[in-house]
Design an enzyme around this catalytic site. Structure first.
Site, PDB file in Angstrom:
ATOM      1  N   TYR A 159       0.849  -1.186   0.000  1.00 15.32           N
ATOM      2  CA  TYR A 159       0.000   0.000   0.000  1.00 15.32           C
ATOM      3  C   TYR A 159       0.886   1.237   0.000  1.00 15.32           C
ATOM      4  O   TYR A 159       1.705   1.417   0.889  1.00 15.32           O
ATOM      5  CB  TYR A 159      -0.931   0.030   1.219  1.00 15.32           C
ATOM      6  CG  TYR A 159      -1.932   1.146   1.098  1.00 15.32           C
ATOM      7  CD1 TYR A 159      -3.083   0.991   0.338  1.00 15.32           C
ATOM      8  CD2 TYR A 159      -1.710   2.391   1.700  1.00 15.32           C
ATOM      9  CE1 TYR A 159      -3.997   2.034   0.187  1.00 15.32           C
ATOM     10  CE2 TYR A 159      -2.614   3.425   1.551  1.00 15.32           C
ATOM     11  CZ  TYR A 159      -3.748   3.238   0.798  1.00 15.32           C
ATOM     12  OH  TYR A 159      -4.648   4.262   0.644  1.00 15.32           O
ATOM     13  N   ASP A 244       9.180   2.893   1.818  1.00 16.70           N
ATOM     14  CA  ASP A 244       7.997   3.650   2.231  1.00 16.70           C
ATOM     15  C   ASP A 244       7.775   3.419   3.723  1.00 16.70           C
ATOM     16  O   ASP A 244       7.248   2.387   4.133  1.00 16.70           O
ATOM     17  CB  ASP A 244       6.788   3.201   1.407  1.00 16.70           C
ATOM     18  CG  ASP A 244       5.532   4.000   1.732  1.00 16.70           C
ATOM     19  OD1 ASP A 244       5.556   4.788   2.707  1.00 16.70           O
ATOM     20  OD2 ASP A 244       4.522   3.829   1.024  1.00 16.70           O
ATOM     21  N   LYS A 273       2.415   9.865   8.239  1.00 15.88           N
ATOM     22  CA  LYS A 273       1.528   9.670   9.390  1.00 15.88           C
ATOM     23  C   LYS A 273       1.999  10.247  10.740  1.00 15.88           C
ATOM     24  O   LYS A 273       1.494  11.262  11.187  1.00 15.88           O
ATOM     25  CB  LYS A 273       1.185   8.197   9.506  1.00 15.88           C
ATOM     26  CG  LYS A 273       0.375   7.729   8.270  1.00 15.88           C
ATOM     27  CD  LYS A 273      -0.222   6.380   8.424  1.00 15.88           C
ATOM     28  CE  LYS A 273      -1.263   6.099   7.353  1.00 15.88           C
ATOM     29  NZ  LYS A 273      -0.788   5.304   6.214  1.00 15.88           N
TER      30      LYS A 273
HETATM   31  C1  LIG Z   1      -1.059   5.391   4.760  1.00 18.34           C
HETATM   32  C2  LIG Z   1       0.032   5.025   3.834  1.00 18.34           C
HETATM   33  C3  LIG Z   1       0.254   5.739   2.641  1.00 18.34           C
HETATM   34  C4  LIG Z   1      -0.663   6.818   2.171  1.00 18.34           C
HETATM   35  O1  LIG Z   1      -0.719   7.894   3.039  1.00 18.34           O
HETATM   36  P1  LIG Z   1      -1.933   8.949   2.907  1.00 18.34           P
HETATM   37  O2  LIG Z   1      -1.562  10.024   3.875  1.00 18.34           O
HETATM   38  O3  LIG Z   1      -3.187   8.237   3.263  1.00 18.34           O
HETATM   39  O4  LIG Z   1      -1.953   9.416   1.509  1.00 18.34           O
HETATM   40  C5  LIG Z   1       1.345   5.395   1.882  1.00 18.34           C
HETATM   41  N1  LIG Z   1       2.169   4.400   2.258  1.00 18.34           N
HETATM   42  C6  LIG Z   1       1.989   3.695   3.388  1.00 18.34           C
HETATM   43  C7  LIG Z   1       2.963   2.622   3.755  1.00 18.34           C
HETATM   44  C8  LIG Z   1       0.898   3.964   4.204  1.00 18.34           C
HETATM   45  O5  LIG Z   1       0.694   3.251   5.309  1.00 18.34           O
END
Ligand SMILES: *Cc1c(COP(=O)(O)O)cnc(C)c1O
Length: 438
Positions: A159, A244, A273
């Site tokens: 994701y 990521d 986050k």
């Molecule tokens: C939540 C998340 C995203 C996307 O972040 P948003 O602020 O919702 O756009 C991307 N990569 C990872 C690993 C995530 O957990």
């Protein structure tokens, strides 16, 4: 006048209270936001309105208090409304909330410096944005320009966000399909499969993008050696490694960054986050000097964002990093994580085969059920017992537990007993149903 406003539920002068208030807000979701989502939330046991929060506790309009064991999918690592973050944002709010975008900004300069200091290897320059998906977009663009290549390799079940570029490297067909054609040249390999990765990465690959624990994929940690192997494979082919850490970064996994468990240094790291200290939205893409030279050397405006790096968000970020260090949150995440894992594994034994696996690292923990409905009922049952949890987006059989890193041992015990009762209840309920059907 001002005292009566603080006593009502609504900060917007909305006059209803209690159940009537809740119904009025949900009705507006049905009319103006997203009717399907409203149904889903009500069905999931979350038919209430959030009103205030502090630390690990969230209070709703009906006066119910919840232990937040979802933690905003990793947003609330320092807890809700941490006083130090709130104070830093207040101070900034009273001077200059948003940048005039002509002069230099102190908060941005200091936060970029801290990130360079804390991130591994030669990660040095930061591009600031407002969300995780924007951080990933920037990373993908940087990788293309820095390598002069266009292809990406990502993992199945991954994701990385839902804007067009990030979605293109997100490993779940269900969310990609309706929007095709997406960015071309992306291939997906099974996560944790070194051979598949080695076969997929070629001299055409701009970058490999990986999470250190797949979050939405079902809380799947990288196997020992996987990220190091990915690093080697990228080096061999001249591809970049993008890690990521939007969800795993800043202490969540019991290390400051997920890559620290393996001592691996990516070329580009994304954060979001937790970086906003649970108060402001912020995204960050951090890369090495050679990459920066390639993307911004000729044109420092090649990639920009109006709100990215704004003073409020950077003030929150600076305060969040301080809190993480001062309160020893990395170590605490590791310790509370051990406690939570051990407690969940004890329930797994009691549950017979209904819980197939308990896994994770630090305070990023997944519980996999044999049957999706049992997971759903367990989340619902936990909510009724005052504990918030959720399933993972790409794998609804898995319940995720990601409480604030400030969570206490007592709060972990409270959540564990709620989980135990809810899971055992859900299991026996569904067993009962199956017997009736037979
Ligand atoms: C939540 C998340 C995203 C996307 O972040 P948003 O602020 O919702 O756009 C991307 N990569 C990872 C690993 C995530 O957990």
């Amino acid at each position: 006048m001002s005292s009566s406003t603080t006593e009502t539920t609504s900060p917007h002068g909305f006059s209803l209270e209690g159940e009537a208030y809740v119904e009025a807000i949900i009705e507006r979701y049905r009319q103006y936001v997203n009717p399907g989502l409203a149904r889903l939330m009500q069905f999931g046991g979350f038919g209430d309105v959030e009103v205030s929060a502090g630390g690990c506790v969230l209070t709703t309009a009906t006066g119910a208090k919840y232990l937040d064991f979802l933690g905003g999918y990793g947003v609330f690592s320092v807890g809700h409304r941490h006083p130090k973050v709130v104070e830093a944002v207040h101070r900034q709010l009273d001077r200059l909330p948003l940048s005039a975008r002509t002069f230099f900004c102190e908060a941005q300069a200091l936060l970029a410096e801290q990130l360079a200091r804390l991130t591994p290897g030669s990660l040095q320059f930061t591009f600031f944005s407002n969300s995780g998906t924007e951080a990933v977009e920037a990373a993908l663009k940087m990788a293309r320009v820095a390598t002069g290549r266009t292809q990406f390799v990502s993992a199945e079940g991954s994701y990385h966000g839902k804007s067009m570029g990030s979605l293109s490297v997100t490993g779940r067909e269900k969310y990609r399909k309706p929007f095709e054609p997406l960015v071309p040249g992306v291939s997906f390999v099974p996560y944790n499969d070194v051979e598949a990765l080695a076969a997929a990465v070629t001299s055409e690959t701009a970058a490999v993008i990986l999470e250190t624990i797949q979050g939405e994929g079902g809380i799947i940690p990288a196997k020992p050696g996987y990220l190091a192997a990915a690093r080697e494979i990228c080096d061999r082919q001249g591809a970049l490694l993008i890690v990521d850490e939007v969800q795993t970064g800043l202490g969540r996994t019991g290390a400051l960054f997920g890559v620290d468990h393996e001592g691996v240094c990516p070329d580009i790291m994304t954060l979001a986050k937790a970086l906003g200290g649970g108060v402001m939205p912020i995204g960050a893409t951090i890369a090495t000097p050679p990459i920066w030279e390639r993307i911004f050397g000729e044109n420092p405006l090649l990639h920009t964002s109006t709100f990215g790096g704004n003073p409020l968000a950077c003030a929150a970020g600076l305060a969040a990093l301080e809190v993480i260090q001062e309160e020893n949150l990395v170590q605490r995440a590791a310790e509370r994580g051990e406690q939570l894992l051990a407690g969940l594994r004890a329930v797994q034994k009691e549950a017979g085969g209904a819980i197939t696996e308990v896994r994770g690292r630090g305070l990023m923990i997944g519980v996999e059920f044999a049957v999706k409905d049992v997971a759903e009922l367990t989340i619902n049952g936990m909510a009724r017992r005052g504990v918030i949890a959720a399933y993972t987006l790409n794998n609804p059989k898995v319940i995720r537990l990601e409480p604030p890193l400030i969570v206490t041992a007592e709060q972990v015990d409270t959540a564990l007993s709620a989980f135990r009762e809810a899971a055992l209840e859900a299991i026996s309920l569904l067993e009962g149903l199956e017997e009736t059907v037979e």
